[in-house]
Scaffold this active site. Structure first.
Site, PDB file in Angstrom:
ATOM      1  N   HIS A  14       0.875  -1.185   0.000  1.00  0.00           N
ATOM      2  CA  HIS A  14       0.000   0.000   0.000  1.00  0.00           C
ATOM      3  C   HIS A  14       0.907   1.228   0.000  1.00  0.00           C
ATOM      4  CE1 HIS A  14      -3.799   2.147   1.659  1.00  0.00           C
ATOM      5  NE2 HIS A  14      -2.966   3.052   1.147  1.00  0.00           N
ATOM      6  N   HIS A  16       1.617   5.343  -1.680  1.00  0.00           N
ATOM      7  CA  HIS A  16       1.280   6.534  -2.454  1.00  0.00           C
ATOM      8  C   HIS A  16       2.566   7.156  -2.990  1.00  0.00           C
ATOM      9  CE1 HIS A  16      -2.939   6.785  -0.993  1.00  0.00           C
ATOM     10  NE2 HIS A  16      -2.417   6.199   0.080  1.00  0.00           N
ATOM     11  N   LYS A 100      -9.050  -0.500  -6.199  1.00  0.00           N
ATOM     12  CA  LYS A 100      -9.130   0.170  -4.895  1.00  0.00           C
ATOM     13  C   LYS A 100     -10.495   0.799  -4.685  1.00  0.00           C
ATOM     14  CE  LYS A 100      -7.831   1.958  -0.986  1.00  0.00           C
ATOM     15  NZ  LYS A 100      -6.550   2.619  -0.690  1.00  0.00           N
ATOM     16  N   HIS A 137     -10.379   0.829   1.509  1.00  0.00           N
ATOM     17  CA  HIS A 137     -10.241   1.795   2.592  1.00  0.00           C
ATOM     18  C   HIS A 137     -11.486   1.633   3.447  1.00  0.00           C
ATOM     19  CE1 HIS A 137      -8.947   5.842   4.258  1.00  0.00           C
ATOM     20  NE2 HIS A 137     -10.137   5.644   4.799  1.00  0.00           N
ATOM     21  N   HIS A 175      -4.743  -0.847   5.763  1.00  0.00           N
ATOM     22  CA  HIS A 175      -4.380  -0.048   6.935  1.00  0.00           C
ATOM     23  C   HIS A 175      -5.345  -0.262   8.106  1.00  0.00           C
ATOM     24  CE1 HIS A 175      -7.291   2.493   4.953  1.00  0.00           C
ATOM     25  NE2 HIS A 175      -6.414   3.116   4.172  1.00  0.00           N
ATOM     26  N   ASP A 248       1.325   2.520   3.615  1.00  0.00           N
ATOM     27  CA  ASP A 248       0.489   3.696   3.402  1.00  0.00           C
ATOM     28  C   ASP A 248       1.327   4.966   3.500  1.00  0.00           C
ATOM     29  OD1 ASP A 248      -1.755   5.174   2.800  1.00  0.00           O
ATOM     30  OD2 ASP A 248      -2.609   5.078   4.812  1.00  0.00           O
TER      31      ASP A 248
END
Length: 347
Positions: A14, A16, A100, A137, A175, A248
């Protein structure tokens, strides 16, 4: 005091990376330690189609440092208008690894997310049919639900009904932040797994709020009580195959964090492995670090573990990580674990 630990090279399930100057600045930090990462699609505009994913993958590959050994695993951003045929074709071509789900308004750049899962039903049915994982999420966004309860309510009102309705759907709850989430992923029947972040293992809400608000600890899902942090640590260090690392790591410039309405996200890519070694050593579970960081994730996604290895060495002197990383657009603050880290990563 010197001690070494060698594990298979880890992956990040995960991550970004953003785009533009931020991508150029943060990608080398992940590629230094991690062989693969599932790349989040919440750009502006989001990565919705196979064409979008191919273009974003090309940007990432072009930004890699010379001789870097790193594979981005692409995802698509689920919307209520997503085309099931496009998703299926992207998966069949090996372009994407997952889709996602962002509930609309749940976190950074989630405005295009799903408001009613019934409107994405055809896509979800196709994913269940072809075995394409859904990364979730897991928070509700209704105003009447307290921000600290959003994950628990999501499990009860959204995730469990979805999985009962589509039991073949492969789900990764991302997460995880609560004992409720840990219990659900560990005990629920069917095809489910969960990622745990670096920062949720290291801090709880007291670290963010006691003595003053620390904006660089603000993330979504928000950090919870100490009892939930302990549940996350117990799960991560247990070696249980359903739990694995998803950092994350979510960079935002200091100007976007240190403001009256700061962005949610923690940048932890550079020091994650040192943090994890610290946590696992505290739990007397260094022998389980490889499972959490390097083995359970690939097994979940049907990939072989990496052949290359990573070696950590504990030294008396702490690692001298930079407090700030400098990008062409401004400074970026590294996650602060709150104490020295003594596990060095050997080149």
């Amino acid at each position: 005091m010197t001690r070494t630990l060698t594990i298979r090279r880890p992956d990040d399930w995960h991550l970004h990376l953003r785009d533009g100057a931020m991508l150029q600045s943060v990608l080398p930090e992940t590629a230094r330690h991690f062989a693969r990462a599932i790349i989040m699609p919440n750009l502006v505009p989001p990565v919705v189609t196979a064409k979008d994913a191919a273009a974003y993958r090309d940007l990432i590959l072009a930004a890699l440092p010379d001789n870097a050994d790193f594979t981005p695993l692409m995802t698509l951003y689920l919307t209520e208008g997503t085309d099931p045929a496009d998703v299926a074709a992207a998966f069949a071509d090996g372009l994407i690894t997952a889709v996602k789900l962002y509930p609309a308004g749940a976190t950074t750049n989630s405005a295009s997310g799903v408001r009613d899962l019934n409107n994405a039903r055809q896509v979800l049915e196709k994913m269940a049919e072809i075995g394409l994982p859904l990364c979730i999420h897991g928070e509700v966004t209704t105003h009447e639900v307290d921000i600290f309860d959003r994950e628990q309510v999501f499990l009860e009102t959204v995730l469990d009904p979805l999985r009962r309705d589509l039991p073949e759907l492969r789900v990764t709850l991302e997460h995880i932040t609560t004992a409720h989430g840990i219990d659900y992923v560990r005990d629920a029947p069917g095809d489910i797994a969960g990622t745990i972040t670096t920062h949720h293992l290291m801090i709880n809400r007291n670290h963010m709020l006691v003595g003053g608000i620390r904006p660089h600890y603000y993330c979504l899902p928000i950090v919870k009580r100490a009892e939930h942090q302990l549940a996350l640590r117990k799960a991560a260090t247990s070696g249980h195959p359903r739990f694995f690392l998803g950092t994350d790591s979510a960079p935002h410039l200091d100007g976007a964090k240190e403001t009256a309405c700061g962005c949610a996200g923690v940048f932890s890519a550079p020091n994650t492995m040192s943090c994890l070694a610290h946590v696992f050593e505290e739990a007397a579970a260094l022998d389980q670090l490889e499972a959490f960081a390097s083995l359970n994730g690939p097994a979940r996604y049907g990939l072989a573990p990496n052949d290359a290895t990573l070696t950590l060495e504990k030294r008396a002197e702490p690692v001298d990580y930079p407090r700030k990383y400098h990008t062409p657009d401004g400074p970026l603050t590294l996650f602060d674990p709150g104490h020295p880290l003594h596990w060095h990563i050997l080149d």
